[in-house]
Each structure stands twice: as structure tokens, then as C-alpha cells.
Scaffold this motif. Structure first.
Motif, PDB file in Angstrom:
ATOM      1  N   SER A 133     -44.778  14.831 -25.108  1.00 12.77           N
ATOM      2  CA  SER A 133     -43.408  14.332 -25.092  1.00 12.77           C
ATOM      3  C   SER A 133     -42.527  15.079 -26.090  1.00 12.77           C
ATOM      4  O   SER A 133     -43.007  15.915 -26.868  1.00 12.77           O
ATOM      5  CB  SER A 133     -43.399  12.843 -25.418  1.00 12.77           C
ATOM      6  OG  SER A 133     -43.830  12.640 -26.754  1.00 12.77           O
ATOM      7  N   ARG A 134     -41.249  14.752 -26.072  1.00 16.79           N
ATOM      8  CA  ARG A 134     -40.333  15.335 -27.048  1.00 16.79           C
ATOM      9  C   ARG A 134     -40.692  14.875 -28.470  1.00 16.79           C
ATOM     10  O   ARG A 134     -40.482  15.620 -29.428  1.00 16.79           O
ATOM     11  CB  ARG A 134     -38.892  14.963 -26.710  1.00 16.79           C
ATOM     12  CG  ARG A 134     -38.328  15.738 -25.527  1.00 16.79           C
ATOM     13  CD  ARG A 134     -36.821  15.581 -25.414  1.00 16.79           C
ATOM     14  NE  ARG A 134     -36.273  16.459 -24.386  1.00 16.79           N
ATOM     15  CZ  ARG A 134     -36.083  16.091 -23.127  1.00 16.79           C
ATOM     16  NH1 ARG A 134     -36.369  14.843 -22.756  1.00 16.79           N
ATOM     17  NH2 ARG A 134     -35.584  16.943 -22.246  1.00 16.79           N
ATOM     18  N   SER A 259     -41.926  21.675 -25.264  1.00 17.66           N
ATOM     19  CA  SER A 259     -41.880  20.239 -24.948  1.00 17.66           C
ATOM     20  C   SER A 259     -40.559  19.612 -25.370  1.00 17.66           C
ATOM     21  O   SER A 259     -40.163  18.572 -24.831  1.00 17.66           O
ATOM     22  CB  SER A 259     -43.050  19.506 -25.613  1.00 17.66           C
ATOM     23  OG  SER A 259     -43.041  19.700 -27.017  1.00 17.66           O
ATOM     24  N   MET A 260     -39.863  20.211 -26.320  1.00 19.84           N
ATOM     25  CA  MET A 260     -38.532  19.716 -26.666  1.00 19.84           C
ATOM     26  C   MET A 260     -37.531  20.059 -25.555  1.00 19.84           C
ATOM     27  O   MET A 260     -36.584  19.316 -25.301  1.00 19.84           O
ATOM     28  CB  MET A 260     -38.067  20.324 -27.985  1.00 19.84           C
ATOM     29  CG  MET A 260     -38.792  19.779 -29.220  1.00 19.84           C
ATOM     30  SD  MET A 260     -38.442  18.044 -29.540  1.00 19.84           S
ATOM     31  CE  MET A 260     -36.788  18.156 -30.204  1.00 19.84           C
ATOM     32  N   ARG A 262     -38.376  20.372 -22.305  1.00 17.71           N
ATOM     33  CA  ARG A 262     -38.709  19.461 -21.208  1.00 17.71           C
ATOM     34  C   ARG A 262     -40.101  18.900 -21.445  1.00 17.71           C
ATOM     35  O   ARG A 262     -41.056  19.666 -21.600  1.00 17.71           O
ATOM     36  CB  ARG A 262     -38.672  20.213 -19.874  1.00 17.71           C
ATOM     37  CG  ARG A 262     -38.962  19.339 -18.676  1.00 17.71           C
ATOM     38  CD  ARG A 262     -38.704  20.114 -17.394  1.00 17.71           C
ATOM     39  NE  ARG A 262     -38.959  19.290 -16.224  1.00 17.71           N
ATOM     40  CZ  ARG A 262     -38.697  19.672 -14.979  1.00 17.71           C
ATOM     41  NH1 ARG A 262     -38.170  20.877 -14.768  1.00 17.71           N
ATOM     42  NH2 ARG A 262     -38.948  18.885 -13.956  1.00 17.71           N
ATOM     43  N   PRO A 263     -40.256  17.561 -21.530  1.00 18.47           N
ATOM     44  CA  PRO A 263     -41.588  16.971 -21.706  1.00 18.47           C
ATOM     45  C   PRO A 263     -42.549  17.479 -20.635  1.00 18.47           C
ATOM     46  O   PRO A 263     -42.165  17.632 -19.467  1.00 18.47           O
ATOM     47  CB  PRO A 263     -41.321  15.465 -21.555  1.00 18.47           C
ATOM     48  CG  PRO A 263     -39.902  15.293 -21.953  1.00 18.47           C
ATOM     49  CD  PRO A 263     -39.190  16.534 -21.478  1.00 18.47           C
TER      50      PRO A 263
END
Length: 320
Positions: A133-134, A259-260, A262-263
């Protein structure tokens, strides 16, 4: 499929050339500021040789291919720990100094453990799905920031001990090298991810497998070449610093940044991949603790462990 294979090869060529040009410029820039060799290996060279993983994971994240992105990083780190350091040790015995023993290798192992925990949310925390996740990305980037602050603090402390090294290129040419290298990396990364995704669909294999094998080995070639050449030239600190530093960069900077953006949904990573991902730096640390060096026979053992992993990975795909 033939055109996709050709595009993959072209993507690799662009990425490798881009990484080579960028590392050359970045290393000259670092030497202008009298940064020590081990710190150059752990930061500037590690970042430069990790750029292929970054562009592949970046474009994979944009396309929603979380398995390919995570597989590329995990596979690259496995390759770094087992093949790159194994090949370097085959060239010459790699001594493990106090800093590598107590900071660099444990940090690489810590990065692998933290990343593995994030990849198995559904099993460990009983959540609905495995996702980086973010929030995970923010944690990764914070760890990366701490790692960089420590290294630049170390560089500043050691600066007075460094001799001034003459750099052949001026600031303008160094800047041109860095920008040109980055452009080649971005172009090659886009081409490589698109073509590899097409190949995975045509062959009916998991995107994670493509990331763990073809993309991982291909994007790790800059680290392999850099470390082996450094070992042959006697720059042992840069050889081990490059491989271990790239492992930390790949997880904390590359996966953190991707991931920041796009998860990432991670469904194709298997327990065997996690075992090798954590086991590589763990085995290195064991050698470091027991022997304070990695000699030729240990290097052969590391490479054989990687080959065994590939056999099990391919066997698992064939038995689906």
C-alpha cells in the motif's frame, strides 16, 4: 512474439547503456566531492545500477502489474545476493569489514523481511488481499531516507581522510552524462515492461515469474558488471557496497516510490520466492559472522543456490 522478444533485448540494451552512462557521470560527480569508495558503492553507484529496477517497477506500477514490479525487485535482490557477490568472490576473496557486518548486510536483511511482511497481508494480518500500500511505500521511503542520511554523515566524516581525485570531465559533461543515461533508462524501461507483459500473456505464465527471472537477471546486469569489474580492479569495498546497497535501494527506494504512485496488488509471489529473498542476505550474514570474508568456495555455493532456485521455480511452473 518474435517482435516482443526483440523489443525486450532492445530494452535491455538501452537500460544497460543508460545505467553505464549514468553511473559514470554520477561517480565522477561523487569523486569531485571526495566521497569514499564504499560510500560511492552504497549510494551513488548503487542508485545508478538500481535505475533499471526503478524504471521497470515504475512502469509496471503504472500499468497495474504489481506482480511484475514486486517480482522484479525480489528477483533482482536474490540475484544480487547470490550471483553477483558469488561471482565477485570467485574473482577474488571478498573481505567483510566491520561496517558491512554490523550495518550494510543487516540492513539488506531487514529490507527483505519488511518487504516480505508487506507482501503477505492476507496471511499474516487476515486482510482481504496481498497489497503493498501507499502506507507501506511511505515506510519504505522513510527507511531509505534514514539510510541515506547515515551514509552522507559517514561521507562527511571520512571526507578529510580522502585524497583529491582528478576527474576527467567538467561539470557540464557530467550533467550531460546523467541526463542522457536517465533518458536511455526511461525509454528502455517502457519498452521492456510492455514487451515482457506481452510475452507473459502469450506463454500463459505468471507475471511474477517473468519479473523474478528474465527481468530480474536483465536489470541486475549493471550490478553484476560493476561488482565483478570492481573486484578485478581490487576495489573490493565498491563491489560489496554496490550489491548490498542495491538491495536496500531496490526495496526502500524503488518499491517505496512505485507503491506511492499506485498501490500494488501482489498475488503471484510464492513462499519459495520469499525464502530465497530473505535467505540470500541471511546466508551472506552467516558467512560474514563466521568467516569475515566470502571466498571462492562460498561464492560457488551462492551461485549454486541461485541455480537450484531457478530449477524449482521453472519446475513449479511446468507442473501447474
Amino acid at each position: 512474439m518474435i517482435f516482443d522478444i526483440l523489443f525486450v533485448l532492445l530494452g535491455f540494451v538501452l537500460i544497460l547503456k543508460g545505467a553505464d552512462v549514468m553511473v559514470d557521470g554520477a561517480t565522477e560527480l561523487a569523486r569531485r566531492f571526495r566521497i569514499t569508495e564504499v560510500v560511492i558503492g552504497l549510494t551513488v553507484v548503487a542508485l545508478g545500477t538500481s535505475m533499471p529496477e526503478f524504471v521497470v517497477s515504475f512502469f509496471s506500477a503504472l500499468k497495474g502489474s504489481g506482480d511484475m514490479s514486486a517480482g522484479n525487485i525480489m528477483g533482482s535482490n536474490i540475484f544480487n545476493s547470490l550471483v553477483i557477490l558469488g561471482a565477485s568472490a570467485f574473482v577474488t576473496t571478498v573481505p567483510v569489514h566491520r561496517r558491512a557486518l554490523f550495518v550494510d548486510i543487516p540492513m539488506s536483511l531487514f529490507a527483505a523481511v519488511v518487504c516480505s511482511l508487506c507482501c503477505f497481508d492476507a496471511y499474516l494480518w487476515h486482510s482481504g488481499e496481498n497489497e503493498i500500500s501507499r502506507i507501506d511505500g511511505a515506510i519504505f521511503l522513510f527507511c531509505f531516507l534514514l539510510f541515506m542520511v547515515y551514509n552522507f554523515w559517514l561521507a562527511k566524516r571520512k571526507k578529510k581522510e580522502m585524497e583529491v581525485v582528478e576527474v576527467k570531465d567538467g561539470p557540464l559533461m557530467i550533467g550531460v552524462k546523467v541526463v542522457l543515461g536517465l533518458a536511455l533508462l526511461l525509454g528502455g524501461g517502457q519498452l521492456l515492461v510492455d514487451s515482457a507483459s506481452n510475452i507473459a500473456r502469450d506463454l500463459g505464465v505468471r507475471e511474477a515469474v517473468i519479473g523474478l527471472t528474465i527481468l530480474a537477471a536483465g536489470t541486475s546486469l549493471p550490478e553484476l558488471v560493476t561488482s565483478v569489474v570492481a573486484a578485478r580492479r581490487g576495489s573490493i569495498d565498491m563491489a560489496i557496497g554496490n550489491a548490498i546497497g542495491s538491495n536496500v535501494f531496490n526495496v526502500f527506494f524503488v518499491l517505496g516510490s512505485a507503491s506511492m504512485i499506485r498501490p500494488m496488488m501482489v498475488q503471484g509471489i510464492r513462499p519459495l520466492d520469499i525464502v530465497m529473498f530473505i535467505g540470500g542476505p541471511a546466508l551472506l550474514w552467516l558467512f560474514a559472522i563466521l568467516f569475515r570474508k566470502i571466498n571462492r568456495w562460498m561464492g560457488i555455493l551462492l551461485v549454486l543456490a541461485y541455480l537450484a532456485y531457478l530449477v524449482l521455480l521453472v519446475r513449479g511452473e511446468l507442473m501447474k
